[in-house]
Design an enzyme around this catalytic site. Structure first.
Site, mmCIF file in Angstrom:
data_model
loop_
_atom_site.group_PDB
_atom_site.id
_atom_site.type_symbol
_atom_site.label_atom_id
_atom_site.label_comp_id
_atom_site.label_asym_id
_atom_site.label_seq_id
_atom_site.Cartn_x
_atom_site.Cartn_y
_atom_site.Cartn_z
ATOM 1 N N PHE A 35 0.852 -1.182 0.000
ATOM 2 C CA PHE A 35 0.000 0.000 0.000
ATOM 3 C C PHE A 35 0.890 1.236 0.000
ATOM 4 O O PHE A 35 1.758 1.388 0.851
ATOM 5 C CB PHE A 35 -0.888 -0.046 1.246
ATOM 6 N N CYS A 36 0.709 2.104 -1.004
ATOM 7 C CA CYS A 36 1.448 3.376 -1.114
ATOM 8 C C CYS A 36 2.950 3.083 -1.169
ATOM 9 O O CYS A 36 3.389 2.261 -1.963
ATOM 10 C CB CYS A 36 1.056 4.302 0.032
ATOM 11 N N ILE A 37 3.749 3.719 -0.316
ATOM 12 C CA ILE A 37 5.193 3.482 -0.361
ATOM 13 C C ILE A 37 5.516 2.047 0.029
ATOM 14 O O ILE A 37 6.567 1.506 -0.346
ATOM 15 C CB ILE A 37 5.946 4.488 0.539
ATOM 16 N N GLY B 285 3.976 -0.415 -1.249
ATOM 17 C CA GLY B 285 3.982 -1.070 -2.543
ATOM 18 C C GLY B 285 5.276 -0.846 -3.303
ATOM 19 O O GLY B 285 5.756 -1.729 -4.030
#
Length: 566
Positions: A299-301, A303
C-alpha cells in the site's frame, strides 16, 4: 479598475479589504521567492492587453453586481460550505464572503493565464496563490466569522477559552489534530483483529492473524503497509477492516508493522528496509506457512518497497511469487501531482547534507512534517476548517478513525528518505533498471507474477494516471481497477457500506484516459473484485490453522504489538 495592468488582492493580516496590486509587484514577489530562483520568469507576466481587458471586464461586472446587492440589502447565499450557514446571508458578512470569492476567483484566473511554459514553476505559483487564498478566507478570522461570534455569544465566551486550549494542545504536539487524541485507543478500539507477533527485528514486527473462517486458502497473503503512519489503516474498526474482511474470505494473512524510527535506527537505508524489512518478512511468511509461493500486497510506499524487494529476489533467481497487489502505489514518478512542487535538487541535496549521511550527519525526517504537508495539499478540507472549528468555535472534532490514524504519523530514517526522494520524485530512475539495490541491479520489469493494481480517481498523493503507468512496468498478467474518492477513503471502502463505485476494463491501452473511456462502472466497493481475483491465485481451500507460528518462530506477544504503540 484602470489600465495599469492591475489585479485585485484581498485581506491583509486580520483586516479584510480590497486593494489593487500591479503585475509588476507580483513579478517582484516571485523573483524574491527561492522556489523560482532557477527559472526565467521574465515573460510570465506579459499578458496580452486583450486577455487582461477581458479579465478586468468580467471582474468589474461581477463587482458591480455584488455592490448593488449589498447596497440594496439583498441576502447572500453560497454553495461554498465555509459560508453555508444562514449567518452568512446577512448583507454585512455576506458581502465579505462574496467579495472574497470574487477576488479569489480572479486571482486563480489570472495565474492560469500567465505564460508559464514549465510545469513545476506553474504548479508552484498556483499552489502559493491557492494557499494564500485559503488562508485569507474571512471565515478564518473571529471578527469576520458570524458563526464563531454567534457561538461565543451563546456560550458566554466559553467557546473561545476552549479554542485556546485546543490551540495550546496542538502547538505542544507540533501538529494540527483533525481527531482528538483520546477519541480512540489502538488495541482497544482500533487494530483489534486477533493475531500474534511471530517475528521481530529492529525494523518491524510480523503479525500472523488468527483465521476467521472454518477453511482457508493454501497460500497466505503478506501485507506491506506504508512506513509512513501506522499499519492499522488496514485494520481500523471491525466493520471497515481490510484484514478482517480478508480473513473472513478465507485468506491467511501476515502483516508487517513498521517501527516508529528513532535515533537508534536513524541511519537505516532504503536497502535496509528492502532486505531486512520486506524480504525478511516474506521469507519468514514462507517458513511459517510452509508455502514458497505466496501472495503479496503493498500500500502506497509499502507497494514501492515491496516491488523493489520482489525485483531484488528476481535478480537472485527467486521468482516464486503467486501474485502482487499494489494499492495507490508509484513505480513511475513522471507525474506526481502537487507534491512535486516541494522536490528539487536544492532541497534534496540539503536533506542529504543534514539528515542523509552524505558528507554530513544522519537524522530523522519527522512524521509531523510530512503529515502537515499532505494536509496542506487540501487546505480547505484538511487544514483551515479544523482551525475554524477547533480554535474559533471551540468544538472538539468528530471522532473519525481515518483522521485519528492520519494524525498518528511516524518518523523515517534520513538516509532511506533521501534515497527515496532522489531516485523517485526527483530523478524518476527507480524504473530504469540501472540502480543498485541490495547488491543487485534493480529491474522492476523482472517481477514475474500476476499483478492487481488499484488507484483512486481523486487521489491527490498518487494521481491515478501515474498508478496506471505501473501496468507498463508489471507487464505479465495485470489487472487495473480504479476506485472513487481519494488516497485513503477510496481504499478503505468496505462492501457493507455500499458506498461509492469503481471501474474495470480488461483491456490495457497505453493511454490511461483511453482505458477509462472504455471502462465499466460498478456500484459499491472494489474489495469483492480484488478478493475474487486473489482467490484464483491462492490455491485450494483446506481446514483453517489452529496454531500460529512454529517451533522456529514462537509467539512473542499478542497483536497489535509494541511497535505500533511507539
Amino acid at each position: 479598475m484602470d489600465n495599469s495592468h492591475t489585479f485585485t488582492t484581498f485581506w491583509s493580516g486580520q483586516v479584510p479589504f480590497i486593494a489593487s496590486c500591479t503585475l509588476q509587484q507580483l513579478r517582484l514577489w516571485v523573483s524574491s521567492n527561492p522556489w523560482f530562483a532557477d527559472h526565467d520568469h521574465g515573460a510570465w507576466f506579459d499578458l496580452p492587453n486583450s486577455t487582461l481587458d477581458r479579465l478586468q471586464m468580467e471582474y468589474q461586472l461581477q463587482w458591480l453586481q455584488l455592490g448593488q446587492k449589498m447596497l440594496t440589502g439583498q441576502p447572500f447565499s453560497f454553495d461554498d460550505r465555509r459560508f453555508a450557514s444562514a449567518n452568512w446571508n446577512n448583507p454585512v458578512y455576506g458581502s465579505l464572503a462574496a467579495f472574497y470569492l470574487l477576488n479569489a476567483g480572479f486571482l486563480i484566473k489570472l495565474v492560469n493565464e500567465l505564460a508559464i511554459a514549465e510545469e513545476k514553476p506553474r504548479l508552484r505559483l498556483l499552489y502559493l496563490v491557492e494557499q494564500s487564498i485559503a488562508a485569507a478566507a474571512p471565515s478564518n478570522f473571529l471578527a469576520c466569522n458570524p458563526d464563531a461570534l454567534q457561538r461565543a455569544a451563546d456560550t458566554q465566551g466559553a467557546s473561545l477559552v476552549t479554542g485556546l486550549q485546543h490551540l495550546a494542545s496542538d502547538l505542544q504536539e507540533g501538529k494540527l489534530r483533525q481527531c482528538d487524541s483520546a477519541a480512540f485507543k489502538v488495541g482497544v478500539d482500533l487494530a483489534i483483529t486477533p493475531g500474534e507477533i511471530v517475528f521481530e527485528n529492529e525494523l518491524f514486527q510480523l503479525i500472523q492473524y488468527y483465521p476467521q473462517s472454518e477453511t482457508q486458502f493454501k497460500r497466505p497473503l503478506l501485507m506491506v503497509p506504508p512506513s509512513i503512519n501506522k499499519y492499522y489503516i488496514l485494520d481500523l474498526r471491525p466493520e471497515n477492516s481490510v484484514i478482517r474482511h480478508l480473513l473472513e474470505q478465507g485468506h491467511p494473512v501476515f502483516l508487517m508493522s513498521w517501527r516508529n524510527f528513532d535515533s537508534s535506527t536513524a541511519g537505516k537505508t532504503w536497502d535496509d528496509l528492502v532486505e531486512d524489512g520486506v524480504i525478511a518478512a516474506l521469507q519468514t511468511t514462507r517458513q511459517i506457512s510452509g508455502e514458497q509461493q505466496i501472495n503479496c500486497m503493498g500500500f502506497c510506499i509499502g507497494g514501492t518497497l515491496l516491488s523493489c524487494a520482489l525485483a531484488v529476489l528476481a535478480a537472485r533467481g527467486d521468482k516464486q511469487i503467486s501474485s502482487v497487489t499494489l494499492l495507490t502505489t508509484f513505480l513511475d514518478y513522471q507525474d506526481t501531482g502537487t507534491i512535486s512542487i516541494f522536490v528539487d535538487e536544492k532541497q534534496v541535496a540539503q536533506h542529504e547534507r543534514t539528515i542523509g549521511g552524505i558528507n554530513g550527519p544522519v537524522g530523522l525526517f519527522r512524521g509531523e512534517d510530512m503529515g502537515n504537508t499532505f494536509s496542506l495539499l487540501r487546505p480547505n478540507e484538511l487544514w483551515w476548517n479544523y482551525n475554524v472549528d477547533k480554535y474559533l468555535k471551540g468544538q472538539k472534532p468528530v471522532p473519525f478513525d481515518l483522521l485519528f490514524w492520519n494524525n498518528d504519523s511516524t518518523n523515517l530514517p534520513g538516509p532511506m528518505y533521501c534515497w527515496y526522494l532522489r531516485h523517485t520524485y526527483l530523478q524518476n530512475d527507480l524504473k530504469s533498471g540501472d540502480l543498485d539495490c541490495c547488491g543487485v541491479k534493480l529491474d522492476l520489469h523482472a517481477i514475474d507474477a500476476p499483478a492487481y493494481i488499484y488507484a483512486s480517481r481523486e487521489d491527490h498523493i498518487v494521481p491515478w494516471r501515474s498508478a496506471y503507468a505501473n501496468t507498463a512496468i508489471l507487464n505479465r498478467e495485470t489487472r487495473f481497477v480504479l476506485g472513487a474518492s481519494g488516497h485513503i477513503a477510496g481504499v478503505i471502502n468496505p462492501p457493507a457500506n455500499n458506498k461509492r463505485h469503481y471501474w474495470t476494463n480488461d483491456q490495457l491501452p497505453n493511454n490511461a484516459d483511453n482505458w477509462l473511456a472504455e471502462a465499466q462502472q460498478h456500484p459499491g466497493s472494489w474489495w469483492g473484485d480484488w478478493c475474487s481475483w486473489l482467490a484464483e491465485r491462492s490455491g485450494e481451500r483446506r481446514a483453517a490453522v489452529t496454531e500460529l507460528g512454529n517451533d522456529q518462530y514462537p509467539l512473542l506477544e499478542p497483536a497489535p504489538g509494541r511497535y505500533v504503540m511507539q
